[in-house]
Motif scaffolding. Structure first.
Motif, PDB file in Angstrom:
ATOM      1  N   GLU A  97       0.846  -1.192   0.000  1.00 43.06           N
ATOM      2  CA  GLU A  97       0.000   0.000   0.000  1.00 43.06           C
ATOM      3  C   GLU A  97       0.877   1.236   0.000  1.00 43.06           C
ATOM      4  O   GLU A  97       2.089   1.166   0.214  1.00 43.06           O
ATOM      5  CB  GLU A  97      -0.920   0.020   1.229  1.00 43.06           C
ATOM      6  CG  GLU A  97      -2.149  -0.876   1.124  1.00 43.06           C
ATOM      7  CD  GLU A  97      -3.173  -0.381   0.120  1.00 43.06           C
ATOM      8  OE1 GLU A  97      -3.038   0.777  -0.339  1.00 43.06           O
ATOM      9  OE2 GLU A  97      -4.099  -1.141  -0.207  1.00 43.06           O
ATOM     10  N   GLY A  98       0.227   2.395  -0.229  1.00 37.48           N
ATOM     11  CA  GLY A  98       0.884   3.680  -0.091  1.00 37.48           C
ATOM     12  C   GLY A  98       0.482   4.280   1.248  1.00 37.48           C
ATOM     13  O   GLY A  98       1.037   3.964   2.298  1.00 37.48           O
ATOM     14  N   ASN A  99      -0.520   5.164   1.214  1.00 34.05           N
ATOM     15  CA  ASN A  99      -1.093   5.737   2.428  1.00 34.05           C
ATOM     16  C   ASN A  99      -2.602   5.554   2.290  1.00 34.05           C
ATOM     17  O   ASN A  99      -3.317   6.475   1.929  1.00 34.05           O
ATOM     18  CB  ASN A  99      -0.708   7.214   2.541  1.00 34.05           C
ATOM     19  CG  ASN A  99      -1.010   7.828   3.880  1.00 34.05           C
ATOM     20  OD1 ASN A  99      -1.534   8.929   3.965  1.00 34.05           O
ATOM     21  ND2 ASN A  99      -0.687   7.148   4.966  1.00 34.05           N
ATOM     22  N   PRO A 100      -3.103   4.342   2.551  1.00 33.67           N
ATOM     23  CA  PRO A 100      -4.446   3.936   2.110  1.00 33.67           C
ATOM     24  C   PRO A 100      -5.568   4.753   2.734  1.00 33.67           C
ATOM     25  O   PRO A 100      -5.750   4.771   3.960  1.00 33.67           O
ATOM     26  CB  PRO A 100      -4.534   2.469   2.530  1.00 33.67           C
ATOM     27  CG  PRO A 100      -3.486   2.300   3.585  1.00 33.67           C
ATOM     28  CD  PRO A 100      -2.400   3.262   3.244  1.00 33.67           C
ATOM     29  N   LYS A 101      -6.332   5.419   1.887  1.00 32.76           N
ATOM     30  CA  LYS A 101      -7.401   6.285   2.359  1.00 32.76           C
ATOM     31  C   LYS A 101      -8.504   5.506   3.044  1.00 32.76           C
ATOM     32  O   LYS A 101      -9.080   5.968   4.037  1.00 32.76           O
ATOM     33  CB  LYS A 101      -7.968   7.100   1.195  1.00 32.76           C
ATOM     34  CG  LYS A 101      -6.999   8.126   0.641  1.00 32.76           C
ATOM     35  CD  LYS A 101      -7.594   8.888  -0.527  1.00 32.76           C
ATOM     36  CE  LYS A 101      -6.601   9.903  -1.090  1.00 32.76           C
ATOM     37  NZ  LYS A 101      -7.134  10.624  -2.266  1.00 32.76           N
ATOM     38  N   ALA A 102      -8.826   4.318   2.524  1.00 33.40           N
ATOM     39  CA  ALA A 102      -9.899   3.536   3.139  1.00 33.40           C
ATOM     40  C   ALA A 102      -9.533   3.146   4.566  1.00 33.40           C
ATOM     41  O   ALA A 102     -10.383   3.183   5.467  1.00 33.40           O
ATOM     42  CB  ALA A 102     -10.190   2.295   2.305  1.00 33.40           C
TER      43      ALA A 102
END
Length: 411
Positions: free
Chosen positions: A319-324
């Motif tokens: 992941e990156g910086n997962p908004k969910a």
């Protein structure tokens, strides 16, 4: 009253300007002063439009940050890869002006020709760019347009990436030619940027080491959450319900998640669309897993989904910086994530969530532990909300971003 600057020539003279120039130049200045407002021009990811954001259910979430910037005294213009449909959508956006590039440039069907045509974007939007104070990219892809605009107009450039594109290409094991191109594009764009916004400390370290960028030019600006919209419920959620929100792609490792709930009394809800939907539906039926597919939902409907489920799980391979995940934590959910970059940056095990291995056996064991321990779920949810309020609250990140804009303009 709308304040307009005295000018003897039209504000914009491209093919899009007949509609665009009628959009207000200045909105109410909350400072109460008559000084010109700082003008930010945002370059959309190449070939992405407001219409596409709306189709994907992302529109409300993506524009909210910039509507808040306008409220705080920043003029904002979107350079989108859209057409007249984007101008229709723009009427629903508070104070943000929209310049659809495909109203001034042809849109060839061939993707390579479209990419070459995109180099003319600074010319098509020249009257917008002359009046800009700050240029900013929404993502790395298409950053060549912002670089060209910086070179021609000499404006400060912020390169923002929600996820580090070259790093993702390595994780996805993309072809050598594409990885080489992304390495070249990323290195050139980062080196020419006046400031770089990355979402995580891991990305900051990766960019500094891979491209030789001085760390002081990189600001960690994580994804934001409106904590007034994404907020905990007043009562405990129903038992036995598990939620995933995101794209239905290989990256999300959803086969393992579906396998983890097979043979249990739990119900899994998958919110999102993607190329794997049909195969995932087939898998769920074949192994007898109780899975509900909702398709993509507008962002303003997600808070009610988070609070209606016992647990939120993000079983991704990376992941990156997962908004969910951030949204679920803001809603006070007990969250489970696989122990991979991105998830592990946000989840502190046993404090604000649990981490597990990315396989069905470990996912099931971790879910089972939380299902059987309501006090632990409550504790994790409380601390998850506290983390979001401390590091990801919209108002805090708005202030930080505006301070960067002003420092660049003064410089």
């Amino acid at each position: 009253m709308i304040r307009r600057p005295p000018r003897s020539t039209p504000l914009y003279s491209s093919a899009a300007s007949d509609v665009y120039k009628r959009q207000q130049l200045y909105g109410p200045d909350r400072s109460g002063m008559n000084s010109p407002r700082l003008h930010l021009v945002l370059f959309f990811t190449w070939d992405v439009s407001l219409a596409l954001w709306e189709e994907k259910g992302l529109l409300e979430r993506e524009i909210h940050f910039y509507e808040r910037l306008v409220e705080c005294g920043i003029d904002v213009t979107f350079l989108t890869w859209g057409n007249a449909r984007d101008l229709e959508i723009a009427r629903r956006i508070k104070g943000v002006r929209v310049f659809p590039l495909y109203m001034s440039l042809p849109r060839p069907r061939n993707r390579v020709l479209r990419a070459l045509m995109s180099l003319l974007a600074p010319w098509a939007a020249r009257n917008v760019l002359r009046r800009a104070d700050i240029l900013k990219t929404n993502q790395m892809w298409g950053g060549w347009c912002a670089l060209a605009a910086k070179s021609v107009f000499g404006k400060p450039l912020i390169v923002r990436t929600g996820f580090e594109l070259y790093r993702f290409s390595l994780l996805q094991r993309q072809g050598l030619a594409r990885r080489a191109f992304l390495h070249f594009l990323s290195g050139l764009t980062y080196r020419r940027a006046d400031r770089i916004f990355l979402a995580t400390e891991n990305d900051r370290h990766f960019v500094a080491q891979t491209f030789g960028i001085p760390p002081e030019r990189i600001t960690v600006q994580p994804n934001w959450i409106d904590t007034k919209i994404f907020t905990p419920a007043n009562s405990p959620p129903p038992e036995g319900r598990i939620l995933f929100v995101g794209r239905l792609t290989r990256q999300k490792n959803l086969e393992a998640l579906i396998e983890s709930v097979a043979g249990t009394p739990w119900t899994l809800t998958l919110v999102g669309e993607g190329e794997l939907r049909d195969s995932l539906e087939t898998l769920a039926k074949r192994i007898g897993a109780s899975v509900r597919f909702t398709g993509a939902l507008p962002n303003d409907r997600l808070p009610e989904e988070y609070i209606r489920h016992t647990l939120f799980v993000l079983p991704s391979l990376y992941e990156g910086n997962p908004k969910a995940l951030l949204e679920a934590m803001a809603c006070g959910c007990a969250v489970v994530g696989t122990n991979v970059p991105g998830n592990a940056d946000l989840i502190e095990p046993e404090k604000n969530g649990l981490l597990c291995a990315p396989n069905a056996t470990d996912i099931r064991a971790t879910l089972s532990r939380l299902m059987d321990d309501p006090p632990l779920r409550e504790k994790l949810g409380i601390h998850a909300r506290e983390r979001i309020e401390r590091f990801h609250a919209l108002d805090t990140l708005i202030e930080k971003e505006i301070a960067c804009y002003r420092s660049l303009r003064e410089f």
